[in-house]
Every structure is written in C-alpha cells, then in structure tokens.
Design a protein around this motif. Structure first.
Motif, PDB file in Angstrom:
ATOM      1  N   GLY A 133       7.282   4.453  28.382  1.00 37.92           N
ATOM      2  CA  GLY A 133       8.338   3.359  27.540  1.00 37.92           C
ATOM      3  C   GLY A 133       7.598   2.996  26.601  1.00 37.92           C
ATOM      4  N   GLU A 134       6.484   3.490  25.973  1.00 34.20           N
ATOM      5  CA  GLU A 134       5.624   2.621  24.938  1.00 34.20           C
ATOM      6  C   GLU A 134       6.376   2.746  23.755  1.00 34.20           C
ATOM      7  OE1 GLU A 134       1.772   4.166  24.989  1.00 34.20           O
ATOM      8  OE2 GLU A 134       1.466   4.393  27.134  1.00 34.20           O
ATOM      9  N   VAL A 135       7.215   3.736  23.691  1.00 34.44           N
ATOM     10  CA  VAL A 135       7.942   4.072  22.327  1.00 34.44           C
ATOM     11  C   VAL A 135       9.409   4.253  22.810  1.00 34.44           C
ATOM     12  CG1 VAL A 135       6.094   4.739  21.305  1.00 34.44           C
ATOM     13  CG2 VAL A 135       7.482   6.562  21.897  1.00 34.44           C
ATOM     14  N   ARG A 136      10.256   4.050  21.865  1.00 31.00           N
ATOM     15  CA  ARG A 136      11.841   4.249  22.307  1.00 31.00           C
ATOM     16  C   ARG A 136      12.337   5.151  21.267  1.00 31.00           C
ATOM     17  NH1 ARG A 136      12.525   3.929  27.025  1.00 31.00           N
ATOM     18  NH2 ARG A 136      14.534   3.043  27.117  1.00 31.00           N
ATOM     19  N   SER A 137      11.701   5.150  19.958  1.00 27.83           N
ATOM     20  CA  SER A 137      12.407   5.869  19.032  1.00 27.83           C
ATOM     21  C   SER A 137      11.469   6.474  18.133  1.00 27.83           C
ATOM     22  CB  SER A 137      13.101   4.872  17.899  1.00 27.83           C
ATOM     23  OG  SER A 137      11.983   3.975  17.209  1.00 27.83           O
ATOM     24  N   GLN A 138      12.081   7.529  17.295  1.00 27.23           N
ATOM     25  CA  GLN A 138      11.149   8.124  16.430  1.00 27.23           C
ATOM     26  C   GLN A 138      10.158   7.389  15.467  1.00 27.23           C
ATOM     27  OE1 GLN A 138      13.501  12.275  16.233  1.00 27.23           O
ATOM     28  NE2 GLN A 138      12.611  11.754  14.463  1.00 27.23           N
ATOM     29  N   VAL A 139      10.943   6.192  15.105  1.00 32.36           N
ATOM     30  CA  VAL A 139      10.003   5.299  14.058  1.00 32.36           C
ATOM     31  C   VAL A 139       8.724   4.650  15.059  1.00 32.36           C
ATOM     32  CG1 VAL A 139      10.217   3.008  13.008  1.00 32.36           C
ATOM     33  CG2 VAL A 139      11.961   4.635  12.647  1.00 32.36           C
ATOM     34  N   ASP A 140       9.281   4.280  16.220  1.00 30.85           N
ATOM     35  CA  ASP A 140       8.065   3.875  17.161  1.00 30.85           C
ATOM     36  C   ASP A 140       6.994   4.777  17.250  1.00 30.85           C
ATOM     37  OD1 ASP A 140       9.582   1.376  17.442  1.00 30.85           O
ATOM     38  OD2 ASP A 140      10.284   2.209  19.343  1.00 30.85           O
ATOM     39  N   ALA A 195       6.169   7.476  15.359  1.00 29.99           N
ATOM     40  CA  ALA A 195       5.541   7.672  14.194  1.00 29.99           C
ATOM     41  C   ALA A 195       4.274   6.607  13.947  1.00 29.99           C
ATOM     42  CB  ALA A 195       6.276   7.585  12.926  1.00 29.99           C
ATOM     43  N   ASP A 196       4.793   5.357  14.144  1.00 30.59           N
ATOM     44  CA  ASP A 196       3.787   4.241  14.173  1.00 30.59           C
ATOM     45  C   ASP A 196       2.575   4.320  15.372  1.00 30.59           C
ATOM     46  OD1 ASP A 196       5.144   2.936  12.192  1.00 30.59           O
ATOM     47  OD2 ASP A 196       6.263   1.488  13.532  1.00 30.59           O
ATOM     48  N   ARG A 197       2.907   4.649  16.416  1.00 32.35           N
ATOM     49  CA  ARG A 197       1.930   4.701  17.469  1.00 32.35           C
ATOM     50  C   ARG A 197       1.106   5.891  17.390  1.00 32.35           C
ATOM     51  NH1 ARG A 197      -1.345   5.792  20.926  1.00 32.35           N
ATOM     52  NH2 ARG A 197      -1.186   5.154  23.256  1.00 32.35           N
ATOM     53  N   LEU A 198       1.560   7.134  16.816  1.00 32.53           N
ATOM     54  CA  LEU A 198       0.664   8.053  16.339  1.00 32.53           C
ATOM     55  C   LEU A 198      -0.034   8.209  15.093  1.00 32.53           C
ATOM     56  CD1 LEU A 198       2.810  11.093  17.867  1.00 32.53           C
ATOM     57  CD2 LEU A 198       0.877   9.850  18.889  1.00 32.53           C
ATOM     58  N   ASP A 205       3.630  10.105   9.626  1.00 23.82           N
ATOM     59  CA  ASP A 205       4.711   9.788   8.727  1.00 23.82           C
ATOM     60  C   ASP A 205       6.098  10.223   9.331  1.00 23.82           C
ATOM     61  OD1 ASP A 205       4.904  12.676   8.132  1.00 23.82           O
ATOM     62  OD2 ASP A 205       4.072  12.505   6.145  1.00 23.82           O
ATOM     63  N   ALA A 206       7.254   9.970   9.124  1.00 23.33           N
ATOM     64  CA  ALA A 206       8.663  10.173   9.435  1.00 23.33           C
ATOM     65  C   ALA A 206       8.779  11.629   9.743  1.00 23.33           C
ATOM     66  CB  ALA A 206       9.624   9.491   8.756  1.00 23.33           C
ATOM     67  N   PRO A 207       8.643  12.442   8.557  1.00 18.84           N
ATOM     68  CA  PRO A 207       8.683  13.871   8.646  1.00 18.84           C
ATOM     69  C   PRO A 207       7.860  14.652   9.706  1.00 18.84           C
ATOM     70  CG  PRO A 207       8.578  13.181   6.412  1.00 18.84           C
ATOM     71  CD  PRO A 207       8.210  12.061   7.319  1.00 18.84           C
ATOM     72  N   ALA A 208       6.852  14.363   9.717  1.00 18.43           N
ATOM     73  CA  ALA A 208       5.741  14.911  10.727  1.00 18.43           C
ATOM     74  C   ALA A 208       6.281  14.386  12.337  1.00 18.43           C
ATOM     75  CB  ALA A 208       4.194  14.424  10.632  1.00 18.43           C
ATOM     76  N   VAL A 209       6.603  13.276  12.545  1.00 18.26           N
ATOM     77  CA  VAL A 209       7.203  13.106  13.908  1.00 18.26           C
ATOM     78  C   VAL A 209       8.469  13.733  14.180  1.00 18.26           C
ATOM     79  CG1 VAL A 209       8.378  10.636  13.532  1.00 18.26           C
ATOM     80  CG2 VAL A 209       7.023  11.140  15.591  1.00 18.26           C
ATOM     81  N   SER A 210       9.242  13.866  13.085  1.00 12.06           N
ATOM     82  CA  SER A 210      10.554  14.501  13.138  1.00 12.06           C
ATOM     83  C   SER A 210      10.405  16.046  13.678  1.00 12.06           C
ATOM     84  CB  SER A 210      11.397  14.389  11.927  1.00 12.06           C
ATOM     85  OG  SER A 210      12.604  15.106  12.052  1.00 12.06           O
TER      86      SER A 210
END
Length: 149
Positions: free
Chosen positions: A42-49, A51-54, A57-62
């Motif tokens: 539960g440390e992240v809930r979305s892809q944006v979260d 991406a920030d945690r890791l 960028d957004a394309p890489a996390v996607s």
C-alpha cells in the motif's frame, strides 16, 4: 566523500548483495520486485505514485506495470476518477515478495555483524531524519539563492 556519495555507494552495495541473493531464484528484475512490494504494502496506489517511488518516468512505469499485469502479478482497477488507475497485486506475488524479503533480511544480518544494536538503532534514526529533511518542504536548493542563505 559527500553524504550523497556515501549513500549512493551504500545503495549500490545493498543492491549487489540483494541481486547476488536473488540470482537464480527469480527471473524478475530488482525494480519489478520493489514495484510489487510497494503496491502490495500500500505504499503506492497509482502508476504516478509508483513512478515517483521508483524514480522513473511515466512511460517506463507504464511498461513495467504492463509486464506485471501480463504476468498476472498486478491488476489495474478504476480509481477515484477516469484519469487515475488503482494498482493491486494478485496472490501470485507472494513467492516473489518472500524472496525479496529474505534477501533484505540477509543485508540486515550482514550489517548487524559489523554494528552494535545501539549503532544500528542510531543509523536507522539518522537515516529517517535525513530522509525527512529531504522530503519535507522546500529545500535550500529549491529556494532562490537570496532566500537560501
């Protein structure tokens, strides 16, 4: 060596120990394991979260999440609004997270062979304090030079 260099060196050393422990036990890249752990806990809930945690960028996390979804380890569900997608792990992540946990505990054990219990406690306290200082409010680097000092 600066504090940033020391922490960076420590981070690389930890990754080497963990990767050595995981070698041959999982085909998952370390970053995928960390992503699954963050989602599962539960440390992240979305892809944006995520991406920030890791720190990617957004394309890489996607692409990372696409792979985890394809492998049946993560699901995407509708979030609070249409732009937000909620991430959840499936039961299939259990064995992978256990391997990561074992590797992390091996790092703790190795460090505890060289530091006393009091030193470990103080190290954790200081790392938490440094992290808090760098993640709370604007830092001197973000303020204009005339305000910073």
């Amino acid at each position: 060596m600066t504090l940033a260099e020391q922490v960076g060196s420590l981070r690389r050393a930890i990754h080497r120990v963990i990767n050595r422990r995981l070698s041959g036990r999982t085909r998952r890249p370390f970053q995928h394991l960390i992503a699954m752990k963050c989602i599962a806990h539960g440390e992240v809930r979305s892809q944006v979260d995520l991406a920030d945690r890791l720190g990617i960028d957004a394309p890489a996390v996607s692409r990372l999440v696409d792979r985890l979804v394809e492998d049946g380890l993560v699901t995407r569900q509708a979030g609070e609004n249409r732009r937000c997608v909620k991430l959840q792990t499936t039961e299939s992540v259990g064995p992978e997270l256990e391997l990561l946990g074992e590797a992390a505990r091996a790092v703790d054990e190795e460090v505890s062979r060289h530091l006393t219990e009091a030193e470990l406690h103080e190290l954790r306290r200081l790392l938490d304090k440094a992290l808090g200082a760098l993640t709370q409010g604007p830092s001197a680097q973000e303020r204009p030079l005339d305000e910073a000092g």
